[in-house]
Motif scaffolding. Sequence first.
Motif, PDB file in Angstrom:
ATOM      1  N   ILE A  20       7.379  41.908 -79.750  1.00 27.72           N
ATOM      2  CA  ILE A  20       6.787  41.977 -80.346  1.00 27.72           C
ATOM      3  C   ILE A  20       5.960  40.662 -80.796  1.00 27.72           C
ATOM      4  O   ILE A  20       5.102  40.236 -80.496  1.00 27.72           O
ATOM      5  CB  ILE A  20       7.296  42.822 -81.751  1.00 27.72           C
ATOM      6  N   PHE A  21       7.455  39.798 -80.263  1.00 27.74           N
ATOM      7  CA  PHE A  21       6.963  38.573 -80.561  1.00 27.74           C
ATOM      8  C   PHE A  21       6.085  37.828 -79.209  1.00 27.74           C
ATOM      9  O   PHE A  21       4.675  37.003 -79.726  1.00 27.74           O
ATOM     10  CB  PHE A  21       7.842  37.711 -80.369  1.00 27.74           C
ATOM     11  N   GLU A  22       6.566  38.283 -77.641  1.00 25.86           N
ATOM     12  CA  GLU A  22       5.885  37.840 -76.905  1.00 25.86           C
ATOM     13  C   GLU A  22       4.718  38.192 -76.511  1.00 25.86           C
ATOM     14  O   GLU A  22       3.819  37.904 -75.666  1.00 25.86           O
ATOM     15  CB  GLU A  22       6.799  37.667 -75.794  1.00 25.86           C
ATOM     16  N   GLU A  23       4.511  39.534 -76.910  1.00 25.96           N
ATOM     17  CA  GLU A  23       3.106  39.836 -75.567  1.00 25.96           C
ATOM     18  C   GLU A  23       1.999  40.546 -77.140  1.00 25.96           C
ATOM     19  O   GLU A  23       1.020  40.168 -77.305  1.00 25.96           O
ATOM     20  CB  GLU A  23       3.605  42.103 -74.952  1.00 25.96           C
ATOM     21  N   PHE A  24       2.755  41.692 -78.421  1.00 25.11           N
ATOM     22  CA  PHE A  24       1.532  42.576 -79.225  1.00 25.11           C
ATOM     23  C   PHE A  24       1.297  41.225 -80.068  1.00 25.11           C
ATOM     24  O   PHE A  24       0.154  41.168 -80.675  1.00 25.11           O
ATOM     25  CB  PHE A  24       2.160  43.239 -79.320  1.00 25.11           C
ATOM     26  N   LEU A  25       1.824  41.184 -80.873  1.00 27.82           N
ATOM     27  CA  LEU A  25       1.687  39.753 -81.915  1.00 27.82           C
ATOM     28  C   LEU A  25       0.890  38.510 -81.540  1.00 27.82           C
ATOM     29  O   LEU A  25      -0.430  38.372 -81.665  1.00 27.82           O
ATOM     30  CB  LEU A  25       3.041  38.714 -82.631  1.00 27.82           C
ATOM     31  N   PRO A  26       0.689  37.901 -80.368  1.00 29.46           N
ATOM     32  CA  PRO A  26       0.194  36.999 -79.950  1.00 29.46           C
ATOM     33  C   PRO A  26      -1.141  37.293 -79.039  1.00 29.46           C
ATOM     34  O   PRO A  26      -2.303  36.860 -79.825  1.00 29.46           O
ATOM     35  CB  PRO A  26       0.095  36.330 -78.337  1.00 29.46           C
ATOM     36  N   ARG A  27      -1.586  38.393 -79.587  1.00 34.63           N
ATOM     37  CA  ARG A  27      -3.027  39.481 -79.115  1.00 34.63           C
ATOM     38  C   ARG A  27      -3.337  39.977 -80.585  1.00 34.63           C
ATOM     39  O   ARG A  27      -4.877  39.680 -80.293  1.00 34.63           O
ATOM     40  CB  ARG A  27      -2.432  40.692 -79.172  1.00 34.63           C
ATOM     41  N   THR A  28      -2.835  39.555 -81.713  1.00 30.79           N
ATOM     42  CA  THR A  28      -3.715  39.999 -83.236  1.00 30.79           C
ATOM     43  C   THR A  28      -4.339  38.741 -83.393  1.00 30.79           C
ATOM     44  O   THR A  28      -4.010  37.895 -84.462  1.00 30.79           O
ATOM     45  CB  THR A  28      -3.067  40.929 -83.943  1.00 30.79           C
ATOM     46  N   GLY A  29      -3.890  37.343 -82.793  1.00 27.50           N
ATOM     47  CA  GLY A  29      -3.747  36.268 -83.528  1.00 27.50           C
ATOM     48  C   GLY A  29      -2.811  35.713 -83.971  1.00 27.50           C
ATOM     49  O   GLY A  29      -3.345  34.140 -84.913  1.00 27.50           O
ATOM     50  N   VAL A  30      -1.748  35.854 -83.679  1.00 34.18           N
ATOM     51  CA  VAL A  30      -0.874  35.325 -84.375  1.00 34.18           C
ATOM     52  C   VAL A  30      -0.140  34.423 -83.771  1.00 34.18           C
ATOM     53  O   VAL A  30       0.345  34.920 -82.331  1.00 34.18           O
ATOM     54  CB  VAL A  30       0.535  36.570 -85.340  1.00 34.18           C
ATOM     55  N   ALA A  31       0.199  33.433 -84.297  1.00 35.26           N
ATOM     56  CA  ALA A  31       1.165  32.341 -83.530  1.00 35.26           C
ATOM     57  C   ALA A  31       2.437  32.251 -83.801  1.00 35.26           C
ATOM     58  O   ALA A  31       2.715  32.876 -84.988  1.00 35.26           O
ATOM     59  CB  ALA A  31       0.898  30.529 -84.207  1.00 35.26           C
ATOM     60  N   VAL A  32       3.242  32.483 -82.327  1.00 37.14           N
ATOM     61  CA  VAL A  32       4.695  33.102 -82.864  1.00 37.14           C
ATOM     62  C   VAL A  32       5.477  31.439 -81.907  1.00 37.14           C
ATOM     63  O   VAL A  32       5.276  31.052 -80.727  1.00 37.14           O
ATOM     64  CB  VAL A  32       5.107  34.064 -81.539  1.00 37.14           C
ATOM     65  N   THR A  33       6.439  30.756 -82.640  1.00 36.16           N
ATOM     66  CA  THR A  33       7.060  30.276 -82.360  1.00 36.16           C
ATOM     67  C   THR A  33       8.592  30.375 -82.462  1.00 36.16           C
ATOM     68  O   THR A  33       9.371  31.173 -83.159  1.00 36.16           O
ATOM     69  CB  THR A  33       7.241  29.075 -83.117  1.00 36.16           C
ATOM     70  N   LEU A  34       9.150  30.979 -81.734  1.00 32.27           N
ATOM     71  CA  LEU A  34      11.006  31.100 -81.345  1.00 32.27           C
ATOM     72  C   LEU A  34      12.247  30.039 -80.487  1.00 32.27           C
ATOM     73  O   LEU A  34      11.052  29.813 -79.100  1.00 32.27           O
ATOM     74  CB  LEU A  34      10.813  32.025 -79.929  1.00 32.27           C
ATOM     75  N   CYS A  35      12.654  29.282 -81.287  1.00 34.22           N
ATOM     76  CA  CYS A  35      13.394  28.634 -81.145  1.00 34.22           C
ATOM     77  C   CYS A  35      14.763  28.790 -80.404  1.00 34.22           C
ATOM     78  O   CYS A  35      14.839  30.216 -80.924  1.00 34.22           O
ATOM     79  CB  CYS A  35      13.789  27.904 -82.220  1.00 34.22           C
ATOM     80  N   GLU A  36      15.032  28.135 -79.986  1.00 35.04           N
ATOM     81  CA  GLU A  36      16.269  28.177 -79.333  1.00 35.04           C
ATOM     82  C   GLU A  36      17.903  28.691 -80.374  1.00 35.04           C
ATOM     83  O   GLU A  36      17.455  27.836 -81.119  1.00 35.04           O
ATOM     84  CB  GLU A  36      16.749  27.174 -78.225  1.00 35.04           C
TER      85      GLU A  36
END
Length: 417
Positions: free
Chosen positions: A125-141
């Motif tokens: 959802i974070f890597e593939e779907f949310l970015p398509r809707t213009g939501v910025a995703v930051t995944l930390c270590e």
Amino acid sequence: MNNKPDSTGLDNAGAGTRAVWGGEQVRHPYNATQTPIVASAAYGYDDIDVWYDVALGKAPGFIYSRMSNPTVETLEAKIRELEMAESAVAFSSGMAAISSVLYTFLAHGDRVVSTKDSYGGTNKIFEEFLPRTGVAVTLCETFDHDDLEREIAKGCQVLYLETPTNPTLKILDIPRLVAAAKRVGAVVVADNTFATPLNQSPLALGVDVVVHSATKFLSGHGDVLGGLVCGSEALMAQVRHYREINGASLDPFSAYLIIRGMKTLALRMRQQQHSARALAEFLCTEPLVESVNYPGLPSHPNHAVACAQMSGFGAIVSFVLIGGMDTVKLLLPRLRFAHCAGNLGAVETIYGPARTTSHVENTLEERQALGISEGLVRVSVGIEDTDDLLDDLKQAFAFVKKTFNPQLNEVHTETAN
Ligand SMILES: *Cc1c(COP(=O)(O)O)cnc(C)c1O
């Protein structure tokens, strides 16, 4: 947060009692003692005015089962009692719950901060779907709390946590990250599937929204899919509204199975985590094992944080086998009291490598980037007798050693204890 319990007389009851009686202190039709499965898509009214009042939410009742259903509402009341939440919303699967929560609280131009180690589906959802809707995703270590705090401080609408993580059992410091999120006004969501409400109460630690895959420990028998979301009435009203429209509602038959399973949650969990600790301690002594992940081990890097925010360490253990996938392929099929399957939290013990379980949605390259080794095996420890599970694992390891080194003597390998 004002997630106070209902006045159902369960206020001072323990979790085991809540699991049995939560949502069930009502008289059913025919004086049935068990929650009926109400298999009806719609509910009929002779009086159009009453019907309209129910439709507007001015009078209690049901209209259409996509919106609400009596069996599903009993399940929602039960998880509310266990998480001590004001309100709860049930979904057709854990992923339906998680994706619906994310799409309820995030819109174009928003930002979400989370960790690299979330459940494989959530990661998609974070890597593939949310970015398509213009939501910025930051995944930390996942281990890097300083980096998480820095990214949260830049501003975000949602902070999404999963602890312990699947399958590497990392622990996030919930109060520390909640404090960072509150400073920027973010909604904090926590996946409590691995800990269960018995071992961890995220709402009491300041989290706003708790999500569960009820498919796992809550239902406990590996025979049903479901998802549950808990939080304040104000937040849950938004989540419920989204469910009414996207239609990821739970069906009453599944709700009934989850209700039935949840009644034994405390009993099951007690036995399962007792055995999980025993298995983790044994695995630490096994020469074919490179590393063992279990938050209850003092050697776990976040053991202190786990002790501070958890009352038990759960029934999932993972370990890395020397020899990678070759060893996995020898060891797992030798186990007698275990399914090799892509599930967890059931009464039976279940073993599986990340490749075919938690990270089946990811490619080899993605798993490597996430630090998930091909020799990593996850064990969901069941309710079998502890000694049987230990003996089973020992005989399987003995078989692997004999295969690698055929000169090894039978007497050595048929370990009795
Ligand atoms: C299984 C799982 C999910 C997804 O739940 P489903 O019911 O399979 O959709 C989400 N989070 C965690 C931690 C899980 O183990």
